[in-house]
Design an enzyme around this catalytic site. Structure first.
Site, PDB file in Angstrom:
ATOM      1  N   HIS A 121       0.836  -1.298   0.048  1.00  0.00           N
ATOM      2  CA  HIS A 121      -0.054   0.093  -0.204  1.00  0.00           C
ATOM      3  C   HIS A 121       0.688   1.122   0.091  1.00  0.00           C
ATOM      4  O   HIS A 121       1.819   1.392   0.639  1.00  0.00           O
ATOM      5  CB  HIS A 121      -1.030   0.153   1.087  1.00  0.00           C
ATOM      6  CG  HIS A 121      -0.188   0.049   2.443  1.00  0.00           C
ATOM      7  ND1 HIS A 121       0.125   0.998   3.224  1.00  0.00           N
ATOM      8  CD2 HIS A 121       0.073  -1.166   3.348  1.00  0.00           C
ATOM      9  CE1 HIS A 121       0.964   0.707   4.385  1.00  0.00           C
ATOM     10  NE2 HIS A 121       0.814  -0.408   4.487  1.00  0.00           N
ATOM     11  N   ASP A 122       0.637   2.414  -0.782  1.00  0.00           N
ATOM     12  CA  ASP A 122       0.957   3.766  -0.679  1.00  0.00           C
ATOM     13  C   ASP A 122       2.435   3.541  -1.625  1.00  0.00           C
ATOM     14  O   ASP A 122       3.044   4.516  -1.282  1.00  0.00           O
ATOM     15  CB  ASP A 122       1.162   4.140   0.799  1.00  0.00           C
ATOM     16  CG  ASP A 122      -0.319   4.318   1.349  1.00  0.00           C
ATOM     17  OD1 ASP A 122      -1.093   4.930   0.824  1.00  0.00           O
ATOM     18  OD2 ASP A 122      -0.552   3.400   2.282  1.00  0.00           O
ATOM     19  N   GLY A 139       5.094  -1.088   2.504  1.00  0.00           N
ATOM     20  CA  GLY A 139       4.126  -0.086   2.354  1.00  0.00           C
ATOM     21  C   GLY A 139       5.049   1.427   2.304  1.00  0.00           C
ATOM     22  O   GLY A 139       6.173   1.549   3.143  1.00  0.00           O
TER      23      GLY A 139
END
Length: 262
Positions: A121-122, A139
């Site tokens: 994520h991100d 992440g």
């Protein structure tokens, strides 16, 4: 005309260009948008608020747009954005972002992402990168243009990987890897400039020589990081060939939050 295998599941609301191809048993979620010329392999799952641009090749069993593996995630409509011309091979997983960051995981253009890669994520991945099989990035990681990650390399969360750098196979990266540099080892350490990669991308011999001088200042002269930055700035002021690359290197070092590999 869109070529969708009869066994594929396309949820209502999905937006597919008429030239998209969807293989057997693939699942395309309601909030997915897929651009022209993109091909989705069999058994792949595209879900969440996911957008793919044009001419992407998605291998079998890829999982794109799944919820982030972050215990703070509470179902917010975060996104995955993938550009154009990417190859994403079998069993790769790429997740959406979180509201604790920008809410978006981004993949640029013309990236070569091999089997079993995980992009968490991100993360933000630039253009023309190569992720060898089983490379895993946690992440909030940022990967610059033309960077290469070797097979089974692991990258700690919030680490940045600079443009034109190379991380060796099975390496563990816990600090930022500056542009142009090769790092390798169980705990990744610097091993010189990515000379062969720079030559392949059209860097002149003079520019490469300047970057090699910069590497010696940064890693071989026994200088503190602050003193090395001062000397690098002086070198940039004294040279025309490769000056822009020195400024790129200096800007990367100046903005590090985790420190650079040493």
């Amino acid at each position: 005309m869109t070529k969708i295998h009869s066994s594929a599941i396309i949820e209502a609301g999905a937006q597919l260009d008429q030239t998209v191809e969807i293989g057997p048993y693939a699942v395309i979620g309601a909030h997915v948008k897929i651009g022209a010329g993109t091909k989705i392999g069999s058994h792949s799952v595209l879900e969440g608020h996911t957008t793919l641009g044009e001419n992407n090749q998605i291998g079998h069993y890829a999982a794109l747009g799944g919820a982030p593996q972050d215990m703070k995630y509470k179902g917010e409509p975060t996104r995955l954005e993938i550009g154009n011309g990417n190859t994403i091979r079998e069993f790769t997983t790429i997740h959406t972002g979180t509201v604790q960051d920008s809410g978006v995981t981004r993949i640029g253009d013309n990236n070569w992402i091999m089997a079993y890669v995980h992009i968490a994520h991100d993360c933000s991945v630039g253009n023309h990168t190569i992720f060898s099989s089983n490379a895993q990035i946690a992440g909030h990681v940022q990967v610059g243009d033309w960077a290469i990650l070797g097979g089974m390399a692991g990258v700690h969360q919030f680490v940045r990987i600079g443009a034109h750098s190379m991380l060796g196979g099975a390496a563990v990266l816990i600090q930022d890897l500056p542009p142009f540099i090769v790092a390798a080892g169980d705990k990744a350490k610097p091993y010189g400039m990515n000379v062969e990669g720079l030559r392949r991308r059209g860097f002149t011999d003079a520019a490469i020589a300047t970057l090699r001088t910069a590497y010696r200042m940064l890693y071989k002269a026994g200088l503190s990081l602050e003193d090395a930055k001062t000397q690098l700035a002086e070198l940039a002021a004294q040279t025309d060939e490769g000056q822009a690359y020195l400024h790129q290197l200096l800007a990367f070092i100046a903005s590090t939050q985790r420190g650079i590999v040493r």
